[in-house]
Design a protein around this motif. Structure first.
Motif, PDB file in Angstrom:
ATOM      1  N   THR A  36       0.823  -1.210   0.000  1.00 57.71           N
ATOM      2  CA  THR A  36       0.000   0.000   0.000  1.00 57.71           C
ATOM      3  C   THR A  36       0.856   1.259   0.000  1.00 57.71           C
ATOM      4  OG1 THR A  36      -0.153  -0.024   2.415  1.00 57.71           O
ATOM      5  CG2 THR A  36      -1.933  -1.130   1.178  1.00 57.71           C
ATOM      6  N   ASN A  37       2.161   1.095  -0.090  1.00 56.97           N
ATOM      7  CA  ASN A  37       3.116   2.198  -0.093  1.00 56.97           C
ATOM      8  C   ASN A  37       3.056   3.031   1.189  1.00 56.97           C
ATOM      9  OD1 ASN A  37       4.840   2.555  -2.676  1.00 56.97           O
ATOM     10  ND2 ASN A  37       2.855   1.818  -3.398  1.00 56.97           N
ATOM     11  N   GLU A  38       2.623   2.397   2.288  1.00 61.54           N
ATOM     12  CA  GLU A  38       2.658   3.054   3.598  1.00 61.54           C
ATOM     13  C   GLU A  38       4.095   3.144   4.096  1.00 61.54           C
ATOM     14  OE1 GLU A  38       0.087   4.384   5.446  1.00 61.54           O
ATOM     15  OE2 GLU A  38      -1.141   4.044   3.671  1.00 61.54           O
ATOM     16  N   SER A  39       4.894   2.151   3.726  1.00 59.10           N
ATOM     17  CA  SER A  39       6.325   2.147   4.032  1.00 59.10           C
ATOM     18  C   SER A  39       7.032   1.491   2.860  1.00 59.10           C
ATOM     19  CB  SER A  39       6.620   1.405   5.337  1.00 59.10           C
ATOM     20  OG  SER A  39       6.316   0.041   5.219  1.00 59.10           O
ATOM     21  N   GLN A  40       8.351   1.630   2.830  1.00 54.59           N
ATOM     22  CA  GLN A  40       9.136   1.103   1.716  1.00 54.59           C
ATOM     23  C   GLN A  40      10.212   0.163   2.242  1.00 54.59           C
ATOM     24  OE1 GLN A  40       8.220   1.722  -1.389  1.00 54.59           O
ATOM     25  NE2 GLN A  40       6.631   3.083  -0.647  1.00 54.59           N
ATOM     26  N   PRO A  41      10.465  -0.921   1.519  1.00 53.37           N
ATOM     27  CA  PRO A  41      11.575  -1.788   1.912  1.00 53.37           C
ATOM     28  C   PRO A  41      12.900  -1.120   1.578  1.00 53.37           C
ATOM     29  CG  PRO A  41      10.621  -2.545  -0.148  1.00 53.37           C
ATOM     30  CD  PRO A  41       9.759  -1.412   0.345  1.00 53.37           C
ATOM     31  N   SER A  42      13.941  -1.544   2.269  1.00 53.46           N
ATOM     32  CA  SER A  42      15.276  -1.056   1.927  1.00 53.46           C
ATOM     33  C   SER A  42      15.650  -1.583   0.543  1.00 53.46           C
ATOM     34  CB  SER A  42      16.295  -1.555   2.955  1.00 53.46           C
ATOM     35  OG  SER A  42      16.440  -2.967   2.846  1.00 53.46           O
ATOM     36  N   LEU A  43      16.679  -1.014  -0.042  1.00 53.64           N
ATOM     37  CA  LEU A  43      17.124  -1.493  -1.359  1.00 53.64           C
ATOM     38  C   LEU A  43      17.555  -2.951  -1.294  1.00 53.64           C
ATOM     39  CD1 LEU A  43      19.095   1.540  -2.802  1.00 53.64           C
ATOM     40  CD2 LEU A  43      16.886   0.651  -3.539  1.00 53.64           C
ATOM     41  N   GLU A  44      18.213  -3.330  -0.212  1.00 47.90           N
ATOM     42  CA  GLU A  44      18.639  -4.727  -0.058  1.00 47.90           C
ATOM     43  C   GLU A  44      17.427  -5.654   0.001  1.00 47.90           C
ATOM     44  OE1 GLU A  44      19.730  -2.211   1.946  1.00 47.90           O
ATOM     45  OE2 GLU A  44      21.813  -2.052   1.282  1.00 47.90           O
ATOM     46  N   THR A  45      16.406  -5.236   0.741  1.00 41.84           N
ATOM     47  CA  THR A  45      15.188  -6.038   0.844  1.00 41.84           C
ATOM     48  C   THR A  45      14.445  -6.058  -0.473  1.00 41.84           C
ATOM     49  OG1 THR A  45      15.027  -5.510   3.200  1.00 41.84           O
ATOM     50  CG2 THR A  45      13.046  -6.353   2.130  1.00 41.84           C
ATOM     51  N   LEU A  46      14.423  -4.941  -1.181  1.00 42.41           N
ATOM     52  CA  LEU A  46      13.765  -4.888  -2.483  1.00 42.41           C
ATOM     53  C   LEU A  46      14.440  -5.865  -3.452  1.00 42.41           C
ATOM     54  CD1 LEU A  46      11.393  -3.362  -3.774  1.00 42.41           C
ATOM     55  CD2 LEU A  46      13.070  -1.789  -4.730  1.00 42.41           C
ATOM     56  N   LEU A  47      15.762  -5.958  -3.379  1.00 41.35           N
ATOM     57  CA  LEU A  47      16.491  -6.915  -4.209  1.00 41.35           C
ATOM     58  C   LEU A  47      16.112  -8.344  -3.825  1.00 41.35           C
ATOM     59  CD1 LEU A  47      18.574  -7.521  -6.384  1.00 41.35           C
ATOM     60  CD2 LEU A  47      20.345  -7.331  -4.629  1.00 41.35           C
ATOM     61  N   GLU A  48      15.960  -8.596  -2.540  1.00 46.60           N
ATOM     62  CA  GLU A  48      15.538  -9.915  -2.070  1.00 46.60           C
ATOM     63  C   GLU A  48      14.129 -10.235  -2.579  1.00 46.60           C
ATOM     64  OE1 GLU A  48      15.204 -12.418   2.117  1.00 46.60           O
ATOM     65  OE2 GLU A  48      15.900 -10.342   2.163  1.00 46.60           O
ATOM     66  N   VAL A  49      13.237  -9.254  -2.543  1.00 42.89           N
ATOM     67  CA  VAL A  49      11.873  -9.425  -3.061  1.00 42.89           C
ATOM     68  C   VAL A  49      11.938  -9.794  -4.544  1.00 42.89           C
ATOM     69  CG1 VAL A  49       9.688  -8.259  -3.589  1.00 42.89           C
ATOM     70  CG2 VAL A  49      10.796  -7.897  -1.373  1.00 42.89           C
ATOM     71  N   ALA A  50      12.744  -9.057  -5.295  1.00 42.82           N
ATOM     72  CA  ALA A  50      12.887  -9.322  -6.729  1.00 42.82           C
ATOM     73  C   ALA A  50      13.392 -10.743  -6.965  1.00 42.82           C
ATOM     74  CB  ALA A  50      13.836  -8.312  -7.368  1.00 42.82           C
ATOM     75  N   ASN A  51      14.358 -11.179  -6.182  1.00 46.03           N
ATOM     76  CA  ASN A  51      14.889 -12.533  -6.338  1.00 46.03           C
ATOM     77  C   ASN A  51      13.841 -13.594  -6.022  1.00 46.03           C
ATOM     78  OD1 ASN A  51      17.439 -11.686  -7.164  1.00 46.03           O
ATOM     79  ND2 ASN A  51      18.227 -11.596  -5.075  1.00 46.03           N
ATOM     80  N   VAL A  52      13.096 -13.390  -4.945  1.00 49.23           N
ATOM     81  CA  VAL A  52      12.051 -14.354  -4.561  1.00 49.23           C
ATOM     82  C   VAL A  52      10.966 -14.422  -5.634  1.00 49.23           C
ATOM     83  CG1 VAL A  52      10.173 -14.741  -2.905  1.00 49.23           C
ATOM     84  CG2 VAL A  52      12.470 -14.222  -2.076  1.00 49.23           C
ATOM     85  N   LEU A  53      10.617 -13.253  -6.201  1.00 49.03           N
ATOM     86  CA  LEU A  53       9.568 -13.213  -7.226  1.00 49.03           C
ATOM     87  C   LEU A  53      10.101 -13.521  -8.625  1.00 49.03           C
ATOM     88  CD1 LEU A  53       7.590 -10.050  -6.060  1.00 49.03           C
ATOM     89  CD2 LEU A  53       7.032 -12.459  -5.659  1.00 49.03           C
ATOM     90  N   ASP A  54      11.421 -13.651  -8.739  1.00 48.99           N
ATOM     91  CA  ASP A  54      12.080 -13.939 -10.013  1.00 48.99           C
ATOM     92  C   ASP A  54      11.750 -12.880 -11.064  1.00 48.99           C
ATOM     93  OD1 ASP A  54      13.806 -15.387 -11.661  1.00 48.99           O
ATOM     94  OD2 ASP A  54      12.159 -16.564 -12.520  1.00 48.99           O
ATOM     95  N   VAL A  55      11.906 -11.614 -10.651  1.00 50.76           N
ATOM     96  CA  VAL A  55      11.696 -10.486 -11.561  1.00 50.76           C
ATOM     97  C   VAL A  55      12.890  -9.543 -11.458  1.00 50.76           C
ATOM     98  CG1 VAL A  55       9.172 -10.565 -11.413  1.00 50.76           C
ATOM     99  CG2 VAL A  55      10.438  -9.074  -9.863  1.00 50.76           C
ATOM    100  N   ASP A  56      13.055  -8.711 -12.460  1.00 54.58           N
ATOM    101  CA  ASP A  56      14.070  -7.665 -12.425  1.00 54.58           C
ATOM    102  C   ASP A  56      13.643  -6.639 -11.377  1.00 54.58           C
ATOM    103  OD1 ASP A  56      15.303  -5.037 -13.174  1.00 54.58           O
ATOM    104  OD2 ASP A  56      16.188  -6.269 -14.763  1.00 54.58           O
ATOM    105  N   ILE A  57      14.572  -6.169 -10.582  1.00 53.66           N
ATOM    106  CA  ILE A  57      14.247  -5.214  -9.519  1.00 53.66           C
ATOM    107  C   ILE A  57      13.539  -3.977 -10.070  1.00 53.66           C
ATOM    108  CG2 ILE A  57      16.478  -4.040  -9.564  1.00 53.66           C
ATOM    109  CD1 ILE A  57      16.277  -3.907  -6.460  1.00 53.66           C
ATOM    110  N   ARG A  58      13.838  -3.614 -11.303  1.00 57.30           N
ATOM    111  CA  ARG A  58      13.205  -2.428 -11.906  1.00 57.30           C
ATOM    112  C   ARG A  58      11.705  -2.608 -12.071  1.00 57.30           C
ATOM    113  NH1 ARG A  58      17.423  -2.061 -16.741  1.00 57.30           N
ATOM    114  NH2 ARG A  58      17.104  -4.280 -16.464  1.00 57.30           N
ATOM    115  N   GLU A  59      11.227  -3.866 -12.166  1.00 55.09           N
ATOM    116  CA  GLU A  59       9.781  -4.114 -12.283  1.00 55.09           C
ATOM    117  C   GLU A  59       9.047  -3.766 -10.986  1.00 55.09           C
ATOM    118  OE1 GLU A  59       8.381  -7.730 -14.079  1.00 55.09           O
ATOM    119  OE2 GLU A  59      10.351  -8.047 -14.978  1.00 55.09           O
TER     120      GLU A  59
END
Length: 65
Positions: A36-59
């Motif tokens: 809901t964009n109430e808070s944002q993950p750190s860049l490191e966590t965002l990279l982890e999210v991208a890896n778990v979802l198997d998407v490019d972080i830019r997506e």
């Protein structure tokens, strides 16, 4: 202000917040706040999210241009 597209990517891939929370070892509340964009993950966590979802972080980010 919307910064990330985590919720959109989850919906596009048919993935629930609960599953992502389990995969990342985070609470469902934390994932919900990101979606809901109430808070944002750190860049490191965002990279982890991208890896778990198997998407490019830019997506996971709203384009600036």
């Amino acid at each position: 202000m919307s910064i990330n597209r985590i919720k959109v990517v989850l919906v596009e891939n048919g993935i629930k917040n609960k599953w992502l929370a389990k995969e990342l070892g985070k609470s469902e509340s934390t994932i919900s706040n990101w979606c809901t964009n109430e808070s944002q993950p750190s860049l490191e966590t965002l990279l982890e999210v991208a890896n778990v979802l198997d998407v490019d972080i830019r997506e996971l980010l709203i384009p600036t241009k």
